[in-house]
Design a protein around this motif. Sequence first.
Motif, short mmCIF file in Angstrom:
data_model
loop_
_atom_site.label_atom_id
_atom_site.label_comp_id
_atom_site.label_asym_id
_atom_site.label_seq_id
_atom_site.Cartn_x
_atom_site.Cartn_y
_atom_site.Cartn_z
N ALA A 186 0.83 -1.21 0.00
CA ALA A 186 0.00 0.00 0.00
C ALA A 186 0.86 1.25 0.00
N ILE A 187 1.94 1.22 0.77
CA ILE A 187 2.85 2.37 0.82
C ILE A 187 3.48 2.60 -0.55
N CYS A 188 3.97 1.52 -1.16
CA CYS A 188 4.64 1.64 -2.46
C CYS A 188 3.68 2.12 -3.54
N ASP A 189 2.47 1.54 -3.58
CA ASP A 189 1.51 1.91 -4.63
C ASP A 189 1.08 3.37 -4.50
N ALA A 190 0.80 3.82 -3.29
CA ALA A 190 0.36 5.20 -3.10
C ALA A 190 1.48 6.18 -3.39
N THR A 191 2.70 5.81 -3.06
CA THR A 191 3.84 6.70 -3.34
C THR A 191 4.04 6.85 -4.84
N ARG A 192 3.89 5.76 -5.58
CA ARG A 192 4.00 5.85 -7.04
C ARG A 192 2.88 6.71 -7.62
N THR A 193 1.70 6.65 -7.03
CA THR A 193 0.55 7.41 -7.55
C THR A 193 0.62 8.88 -7.18
N TYR A 194 0.94 9.17 -5.93
CA TYR A 194 0.85 10.55 -5.42
C TYR A 194 2.20 11.23 -5.21
N GLY A 195 3.29 10.49 -5.34
CA GLY A 195 4.60 11.08 -5.11
C GLY A 195 5.03 10.97 -3.66
N ALA A 196 6.21 11.50 -3.38
CA ALA A 196 6.81 11.34 -2.06
C ALA A 196 6.04 12.07 -0.97
N THR A 197 5.57 13.28 -1.26
CA THR A 197 4.85 14.08 -0.26
C THR A 197 4.19 15.25 -0.96
N HIS A 198 3.34 15.97 -0.21
CA HIS A 198 2.68 17.15 -0.77
C HIS A 198 3.29 18.45 -0.25
N THR A 199 4.29 18.35 0.60
CA THR A 199 5.09 19.49 1.07
C THR A 199 4.24 20.61 1.69
N GLY A 200 3.11 20.28 2.28
CA GLY A 200 2.28 21.32 2.87
C GLY A 200 1.64 20.86 4.16
N SER A 201 1.08 21.82 4.91
CA SER A 201 0.36 21.49 6.14
C SER A 201 -1.02 20.96 5.79
N ARG A 202 -1.67 20.39 6.77
CA ARG A 202 -2.96 19.73 6.55
C ARG A 202 -4.01 20.70 6.03
N ILE A 203 -3.95 21.97 6.41
CA ILE A 203 -5.00 22.89 5.99
C ILE A 203 -4.57 23.80 4.84
N ILE A 204 -3.30 23.74 4.46
CA ILE A 204 -2.83 24.57 3.33
C ILE A 204 -2.00 23.69 2.40
N GLY A 205 -2.63 23.14 1.40
CA GLY A 205 -1.93 22.46 0.33
C GLY A 205 -1.38 21.09 0.65
N GLY A 206 -1.66 20.54 1.83
CA GLY A 206 -1.07 19.27 2.19
C GLY A 206 -2.07 18.15 2.41
N THR A 207 -3.32 18.34 1.95
CA THR A 207 -4.35 17.32 2.16
C THR A 207 -4.55 16.49 0.90
N ASN A 208 -4.45 15.20 1.09
CA ASN A 208 -4.72 14.24 0.02
C ASN A 208 -5.99 13.47 0.42
N GLU A 209 -6.66 12.88 -0.56
CA GLU A 209 -7.86 12.11 -0.23
C GLU A 209 -7.56 10.98 0.74
N LEU A 210 -6.33 10.47 0.72
CA LEU A 210 -5.95 9.40 1.65
C LEU A 210 -5.92 9.89 3.09
N HIS A 211 -5.58 11.15 3.30
CA HIS A 211 -5.57 11.69 4.66
C HIS A 211 -6.98 11.72 5.24
N LYS A 212 -7.93 12.14 4.43
CA LYS A 212 -9.32 12.18 4.92
C LYS A 212 -9.85 10.77 5.15
N GLU A 213 -9.47 9.84 4.27
CA GLU A 213 -9.90 8.46 4.45
C GLU A 213 -9.28 7.87 5.71
#
Length: 526
Positions: A186-213
């Motif tokens: 799961a870690i490998c698949d999501a990293t390939r799909t979304y990249g290493a990180t979103h480089t942001g805080s949870r409320i400014i540019g750092g929220t992915n659908e996986l975080h809400k899930e």
Amino acid sequence: MTADAAARSAGATVQDEVLRIVAARTLYDPAQLSLDSDLEGELGIDSIILESILGMLGEYFALDDLLPMGMTTIRELVAAVEAAVGERPEPPEAQAQAADDEWDSRSMKDFLEIRDSDLFAKARAFGAYRRRREQDRLYWYGMPMRSRSANRMRIYDEAEGRERDFLMFASNNYLGLAGHPKVVDAICDATRTYGATHTGSRIIGGTNELHKELERRLAAFKKRPACAVFPGGYSANLGVISGLVRADDALIIDKLNHMSIVDGCKLSGGVRKIFQHNDMADLERVLKHCEGRTLGKLIVVDGVFSMHGDICNLPDIVALARTYGARVLVDDAHATGVLGATGTGTAEHFGLKGQVDLELGTMSKTLAGMGGFVVGDEEVIEYLRFYANSYVFAANIPPGVAAGLIASLEVMESEPERLTRLWENIRTLRDLLTGAGFDLEHTESAILPIVVGDDRKAMEMGRAVRRRGLFCQTVVFPGVSLGDARLRVSVTSEHTPEDLQEAAGIFIEAGRETGVIPAPDAAVPA
């Protein structure tokens, strides 16, 4: 003449100076300090702060010997200083000579209060001490692992310059999820799909659908309405406590709580009150004392105490909180995945689901990832999203980590036999160690503390254990109080019956070698 010496020459009494130093270290106004105030229960002065105060008093009054730790009031502090005043301090060169003695009896606390115009002086002094400990194979912290987290691991022994295989009893991988194929994939698949990180805080540019899930899954797992995920368990305590509590509020904490709780209390600016470990009469005393003196009250406790392995008395804590109008926060760092019929933690263990205001945890232990979380009522959680600074101003966990955590929750729910196996292993090793004569205190969890007491003997036993091919944690100050040193043994579901028997044999041999437990009568077969 120094400012301190000038103050003394101006006629300040011992009592004046003790009050001044206590106020400086605790940030109380001297006028707020009563000579008979209880240091812990009323002033929130724990053992670490008290040691700091004693160090400052020792240096200021040029005392030759350290002041004792057993004092409970400022009046006792004043009396101890008055009895000791007039003795000459130990020359600095004598302190330095200690490193050349056969045994350096100093502990890590002695380096906290070194006074020097160069802030790095304490680092140099500790460096020489640390290197001596490492040369003697007594400090073995931070050795790099070269394999996956499992029951047996490969570690690079930097002291010997080679790889070694160890039985691993220092891991918090309680359910063995860190190497589970579904989690890793799961870690490998999501990293390939979304990249290493979103480089942001949870409320400014750092929220992915996986975080809400992930937050939805954690809330459902804990059976609470809402969840917020933090970058780490430590930062979750910092943010939640400081986000809720203000200067007029009281924070009421167990004496043995984790340092992240202590630091969260300091950051909040609230009035910190300490009750004796798991002592409900003392907790009620503190709650009564707060009535009419503070506004809000938050009781914060560990679910499982990380160096002792015992469990908080949650039913009585909840009952007292209701009686005195307090809120309750339980840190389930070492309870999630361990306590309760389905592993959801301390509240489930006691049948109190929904009756604890906030349940907090870390995802770097059983859940095999990184980050922290808090669950509770939706309004409270949404408030914290905007007022918990360690949530607002810190980058979010990477999406790959979030995916791995979701997978860990799924494995926990689909493979309940892991929890069953964990408890079989806990009971087996606990019985083997207590049967051999080791003191495990009152542990009721996957943490088995082998209590030694003396720092030197604990470190020597840790060395003897490692020499035999087992790795566990040797815990001295500041992990525990002085005189309470121990080996901390962590049991997982991945340990085999053979692992447990071998481990028990190693601990028994090392314990007898170092005198932690007595050697058997020579006439009795081993």
